[in-house]
Design a protein around this motif. Structure first.
Motif, PDB file in Angstrom:
ATOM      1  N   ALA A  16      17.129  76.895 -27.737  1.00 20.14           N
ATOM      2  CA  ALA A  16      16.656  77.519 -26.501  1.00 20.14           C
ATOM      3  C   ALA A  16      17.821  78.085 -25.696  1.00 20.14           C
ATOM      4  N   HIS A  17      18.902  77.345 -25.591  1.00 19.70           N
ATOM      5  CA  HIS A  17      20.084  77.846 -24.880  1.00 19.70           C
ATOM      6  C   HIS A  17      20.655  79.074 -25.595  1.00 19.70           C
ATOM      7  N   LEU A  18      20.681  79.023 -26.931  1.00 19.03           N
ATOM      8  CA  LEU A  18      21.201  80.158 -27.694  1.00 19.03           C
ATOM      9  C   LEU A  18      20.352  81.394 -27.460  1.00 19.03           C
ATOM     10  N   ALA A  19      19.019  81.243 -27.498  1.00 22.28           N
ATOM     11  CA  ALA A  19      18.127  82.380 -27.278  1.00 22.28           C
ATOM     12  C   ALA A  19      18.323  82.971 -25.889  1.00 22.28           C
ATOM     13  N   PHE A  20      18.496  82.112 -24.895  1.00 20.41           N
ATOM     14  CA  PHE A  20      18.636  82.604 -23.529  1.00 20.41           C
ATOM     15  C   PHE A  20      19.910  83.424 -23.362  1.00 20.41           C
ATOM     16  N   PHE A  21      20.988  82.981 -23.979  1.00 16.27           N
ATOM     17  CA  PHE A  21      22.267  83.665 -23.771  1.00 16.27           C
ATOM     18  C   PHE A  21      22.506  84.821 -24.739  1.00 16.27           C
ATOM     19  N   VAL A  22      21.788  84.838 -25.875  1.00 20.55           N
ATOM     20  CA  VAL A  22      21.948  85.938 -26.831  1.00 20.55           C
ATOM     21  C   VAL A  22      21.076  87.121 -26.434  1.00 20.55           C
ATOM     22  N   LEU A  23      19.824  86.864 -26.066  1.00 18.96           N
ATOM     23  CA  LEU A  23      18.938  87.944 -25.626  1.00 18.96           C
ATOM     24  C   LEU A  23      19.353  88.405 -24.219  1.00 18.96           C
ATOM     25  N   PRO A  24      18.961  89.618 -23.840  1.00 18.63           N
ATOM     26  CA  PRO A  24      19.464  90.184 -22.572  1.00 18.63           C
ATOM     27  C   PRO A  24      18.781  89.640 -21.316  1.00 18.63           C
ATOM     28  N   PHE A  25      18.610  88.320 -21.246  1.00 17.45           N
ATOM     29  CA  PHE A  25      18.130  87.723 -20.006  1.00 17.45           C
ATOM     30  C   PHE A  25      19.213  87.858 -18.942  1.00 17.45           C
ATOM     31  N   GLU A  26      18.788  88.136 -17.731  1.00 18.10           N
ATOM     32  CA  GLU A  26      19.731  88.204 -16.618  1.00 18.10           C
ATOM     33  C   GLU A  26      19.153  87.440 -15.428  1.00 18.10           C
ATOM     34  N   MET A  27      19.934  86.551 -14.870  1.00 18.16           N
ATOM     35  CA  MET A  27      19.508  85.779 -13.715  1.00 18.16           C
ATOM     36  C   MET A  27      19.765  86.598 -12.461  1.00 18.16           C
ATOM     37  N   VAL A  28      18.701  86.941 -11.761  1.00 21.06           N
ATOM     38  CA  VAL A  28      18.807  87.793 -10.577  1.00 21.06           C
ATOM     39  C   VAL A  28      19.043  86.959  -9.326  1.00 21.06           C
ATOM     40  N   THR A  29      18.198  85.968  -9.101  1.00 19.66           N
ATOM     41  CA  THR A  29      18.329  85.121  -7.918  1.00 19.66           C
ATOM     42  C   THR A  29      18.566  83.659  -8.284  1.00 19.66           C
ATOM     43  N   ARG A  30      18.825  83.381  -9.545  1.00 26.11           N
ATOM     44  CA  ARG A  30      19.055  82.009  -9.996  1.00 26.11           C
ATOM     45  C   ARG A  30      20.447  81.883 -10.621  1.00 26.11           C
ATOM     46  N   ARG A  31      20.838  80.643 -10.870  1.00 28.28           N
ATOM     47  CA  ARG A  31      22.130  80.424 -11.522  1.00 28.28           C
ATOM     48  C   ARG A  31      22.108  79.065 -12.219  1.00 28.28           C
ATOM     49  N   PHE A  32      22.981  78.927 -13.200  1.00 29.06           N
ATOM     50  CA  PHE A  32      23.163  77.649 -13.869  1.00 29.06           C
ATOM     51  C   PHE A  32      24.225  76.849 -13.138  1.00 29.06           C
ATOM     52  N   ASP A  33      23.928  75.585 -12.885  1.00 29.81           N
ATOM     53  CA  ASP A  33      24.892  74.700 -12.229  1.00 29.81           C
ATOM     54  C   ASP A  33      25.441  73.712 -13.256  1.00 29.81           C
ATOM     55  N   PRO A  34      26.751  73.546 -13.338  1.00 29.67           N
ATOM     56  CA  PRO A  34      27.328  72.609 -14.321  1.00 29.67           C
ATOM     57  C   PRO A  34      26.818  71.189 -14.150  1.00 29.67           C
ATOM     58  N   ILE A  35      26.565  70.763 -12.909  1.00 32.78           N
ATOM     59  CA  ILE A  35      26.047  69.415 -12.684  1.00 32.78           C
ATOM     60  C   ILE A  35      24.669  69.263 -13.323  1.00 32.78           C
ATOM     61  N   GLY A  36      23.852  70.288 -13.166  1.00 32.61           N
ATOM     62  CA  GLY A  36      22.531  70.257 -13.786  1.00 32.61           C
ATOM     63  C   GLY A  36      22.614  70.168 -15.295  1.00 32.61           C
ATOM     64  N   PHE A  37      23.583  70.862 -15.884  1.00 35.48           N
ATOM     65  CA  PHE A  37      23.754  70.818 -17.335  1.00 35.48           C
ATOM     66  C   PHE A  37      24.181  69.419 -17.781  1.00 35.48           C
ATOM     67  N   LEU A  38      25.024  68.759 -17.004  1.00 33.68           N
ATOM     68  CA  LEU A  38      25.452  67.401 -17.347  1.00 33.68           C
ATOM     69  C   LEU A  38      24.282  66.421 -17.266  1.00 33.68           C
ATOM     70  N   ILE A  39      23.418  66.607 -16.281  1.00 30.84           N
ATOM     71  CA  ILE A  39      22.238  65.742 -16.171  1.00 30.84           C
ATOM     72  C   ILE A  39      21.320  65.965 -17.366  1.00 30.84           C
ATOM     73  N   LEU A  40      21.163  67.223 -17.790  1.00 32.98           N
ATOM     74  CA  LEU A  40      20.361  67.511 -18.980  1.00 32.98           C
ATOM     75  C   LEU A  40      20.932  66.789 -20.191  1.00 32.98           C
ATOM     76  N   SER A 258      17.426  92.572 -18.178  1.00 33.55           N
ATOM     77  CA  SER A 258      18.237  93.692 -17.700  1.00 33.55           C
ATOM     78  C   SER A 258      19.706  93.495 -18.030  1.00 33.55           C
ATOM     79  N   GLY A 259      20.006  92.492 -18.835  1.00 30.00           N
ATOM     80  CA  GLY A 259      21.375  92.239 -19.225  1.00 30.00           C
ATOM     81  C   GLY A 259      21.824  93.175 -20.331  1.00 30.00           C
ATOM     82  N   PRO A 260      23.021  92.937 -20.876  1.00 29.48           N
ATOM     83  CA  PRO A 260      23.531  93.785 -21.966  1.00 29.48           C
ATOM     84  C   PRO A 260      22.559  93.818 -23.149  1.00 29.48           C
TER      85      PRO A 260
END
Length: 435
Positions: A16-40, A258-260
Motif C-alpha cells: 500500500a505504501h509503495l502504491a501510494f508513492f509510485v502512483l501520482p498521488f499528491e497530498m494537497v492539504t494533508r501530510r505524513f508525520d514521522p511520529i504517525g509512521f512510528l506508531i503504525l 496531480s503528482g509526477p
C-alpha cells in the motif's frame, strides 16, 4: 494459507505504501508525520508478535482427499438465512429506488449525514433483518467451494451469490459484491490442499460442469466490475465529469492525482480511466493516510467500538445520539470522518493505545488458524482461512469485524464452524506433498 499472517500483513502494508508513492498521488492539504509512521510500525509489530508467539513455523501436513465434509444442520441454517435475505432484499429493491444509481448515491449520502448528526437511519425492520442475515452467504460460498468435492453450482448461485448481489443492490454499495468474488477466489485456492491433482480431478476439471463454472464466474466478475465502474462514473457525472471530480477531491479529500506522471496518465488513458484508477487505488491506500492523521491528531476520548463497529454505533445512537454526533463531528473537524481509517486507525480511535492489546489478540488468533491449517488434523479450520486472509488484506480499510458488516459475518462463521461435525485425523503418510 500460503503466507504466515505476519508476513502477509507486512506485504499488504508495504504494498500500500509503495502504491501510494509510485502512483501520482499528491497530498494537497494533508501530510505524513514521522511520529504517525512510528506508531503504525508499533501496531504492525504487535500484530506480528501475536501471530509469531502463537506459532513460528509448523510443517505442513496435508489432509487426505475426501468426498465431502458432512454439514448437517450448518447447511440448513446457512440456506435458511440466505432465503430470508433473498426475500427481504427483493422486496426492498422492488419498493425502493436501489436500481437507480444516482438515487442510491443520494440515499447513502443522506444516511451518512444522519449518522453524523446522531440521527436514526430510517431503515425498515425488514431491511435491518436483511442486514443481519446476508453475510451468512459469504460463509456458505466458502463452505461449499472448499468442502464439497463437486460443488453444486445451482446451490452456490442461489444461496451464495444471489443474496449478496441483492444486498449490494439494496444497500447501494459495492463491497458486498466484491467480497463475494474475493471469498470465492480465496476458497478456490484453498481447495488444492484438500483435493490435490489426480487423474480423477484432472478429468473432472475438464468436464462441462467446470467449464460452465468458469464461464459463469467470468461473466459474474465482468458484470460486477462494470457495475463498480458505472457507480464511480455516475458519481463523477453528477459534479461535471471525471476531470472536475479530480479537482473536487483535491479540495474535499486533500489528496488527488496531480503528482509526477498524472498528465502522462491522462494523456495515455484519458481522464475517465485515470479517475477510475485513482478511486480504485485510493479505496485501498487511503487508510495509510488516515491512520497517520489519526495517530497524530486525535486527542478525543476512546469511543469503545462506536467508531469501528457499525452495529455498536447504531445501538449507541439510540442511547446517546448527542454523544455520537459530538464524537463524529470532532472527527469531521480533523478531516477524517467519512474516510476509511484502516484497522489500526479505527482501533486507535476506539481504544487509544489500549488497541495494541486488541491487535496482539488479532495476530494471535490469525496465527492459531494458520497453525491449525498447517497441521492438517482438523479440516474444519480451513473455513477460517479465506476470512483471515481477507481481514489482513482489508486491514487497510478497517478491522475484520468492522469491515463490510464483518462482526455479523464472523458471528455466522463461528456458528457454522461449531455446527460442523468434527472429523477424525486424516493425515497422509509422512513425506507426502500437496500438488
Amino acid at each position: 494459507m500460503r503466507f504466515h499472517p505476519a508476513v502477509l500483513m507486512l506485504m499488504v502494508w508495504g504494498g500500500a505504501h509503495l502504491a501510494f508513492f509510485v502512483l501520482p498521488f499528491e497530498m494537497v492539504t494533508r501530510r505524513f508525520d514521522p511520529i504517525g509512521f512510528l506508531i503504525l510500525l508499533a501496531f504492525l509489530g504487535t500484530f506480528c508478535a501475536g501471530a509469531y508467539i502463537q506459532i513460528v513455523w509448523v510443517r505442513f501436513r496435508p489432509v487426505t482427499p475426501f468426498d465431502s465434509l458432512p454439514m448437517g444442520n450448518a447447511d440448513l441454517l446457512l440456506k435458511a438465512l440466505a432465503s430470508v435475505t433473498i426475500l427481504v432484499f427483493t422486496f426492498e429493491i422492488i419498493r425502493g429506488s436501489s436500481l437507480d444509481l444516482v438515487a442510491a448515491y443520494e440515499q447513502r449520502s443522506n444516511q451518512a449525514q444522519a449518522l453524523l448528526h446522531g440521527g436514526l437511519s430510517g431503515s425498515s425492520s425488514l431491511f435491518k433483518l436483511g442486514f443481519l442475515t446476508y453475510t451468512a452467504s459469504y460463509v456458505y460460498t466458502v463452505r461449499a467451494i472448499i468442502f464439497d468435492r463437486k460443488p453444486k453450482l445451482l446451490n452456490l448461485a442461489i444461496f451464495g451469490f444471489l443474496p449478496v448481489l441483492l444486498a449490494g443492490l439494496a444497500l447501494g454499495g459495492r463491497a458486498q459484491i466484491f467480497n463475494s468474488i474475493a471469498y470465492a477466489g480465496l476458497a478456490i485456492l484453498a481447495r488444492k490442499y484438500l483435493y490435490p491433482k489426480t487423474e480423477e480431478t484432472r478429468a473432472s476439471r475438464k468436464s462441462w460442469r467446470w467449464s460452465l463454472a468458469r464461464i459463469l464466474g467470468v461473466v459474474f466478475v465482468v458484470l460486477a466490475f462494470n457495475y463498480f465502474v458505472n457507480v464511480f462514473i455516475i458519481r463523477a457525472d453528477v459534479v461535471g465529469g471525471a476531470e472536475m471530480m479530480l479537482q473536487i477531491v483535491a479540495h474535499q479529500w486533500g489528496v488527488t492525482f496531480s503528482g509526477p506522471g498524472a498528465d502522462f496518465m491522462i494523456a495515455a488513458f484519458g481522464a475517465v480511466t485515470t479517475y477510475i484508477i485513482f478511486v480504485f487505488v485510493w479505496y485501498l491506500v487511503q487508510g495509510v493516510v488516515m491512520a497517520n492523521s489519526l495517530f497524530v491528531s486525535y486527542q478525543g476520548d476512546a469511543l469503545w467500538g462506536v467508531y469501528g463497529l457499525d452495529l455498536l454505533s447504531a445501538v449507541v445512537r439510540r442511547l446517546d445520539p448527542e454523544g455520537v454526533a459530538d464524537s463524529f463531528n470532532y472527527l469531521l473537524a480533523l478531516d477524517t470522518y467519512g474516510f476509511l481509517p484502516s484497522a489500526f486507525g479505527s482501533l486507535y480511535v476506539d481504544f487509544l493505545f489500549g488497541a495494541l492489546v486488541v491487535v496482539f489478540a488479532w495476530g494471535w488468533l490469525a496465527g492459531l488458524v494458520y497453525k491449525q491449517i498447517r497441521r492438517g488434523q482438523d479440516v474444519r479450520w480451513y473455513i477460517f482461512g479465506p476470512f483471515v486472509v481477507m481481514g489482513i488484506i482489508f486491514s487497510l480499510v478497517n478491522t475484520p469485524i468492522g469491515f463490510a458488516n464483518g462482526l455479523v459475518t464472523h458471528f455466522w462463521l463461528v456458528v457454522t464452524f461449531l455446527m460442523m461435525p468434527k472429523p477424525g485425523r486424516q493425515d497422509v503418510p509422512a513425506g507426502a506433498v500437496p500438488a
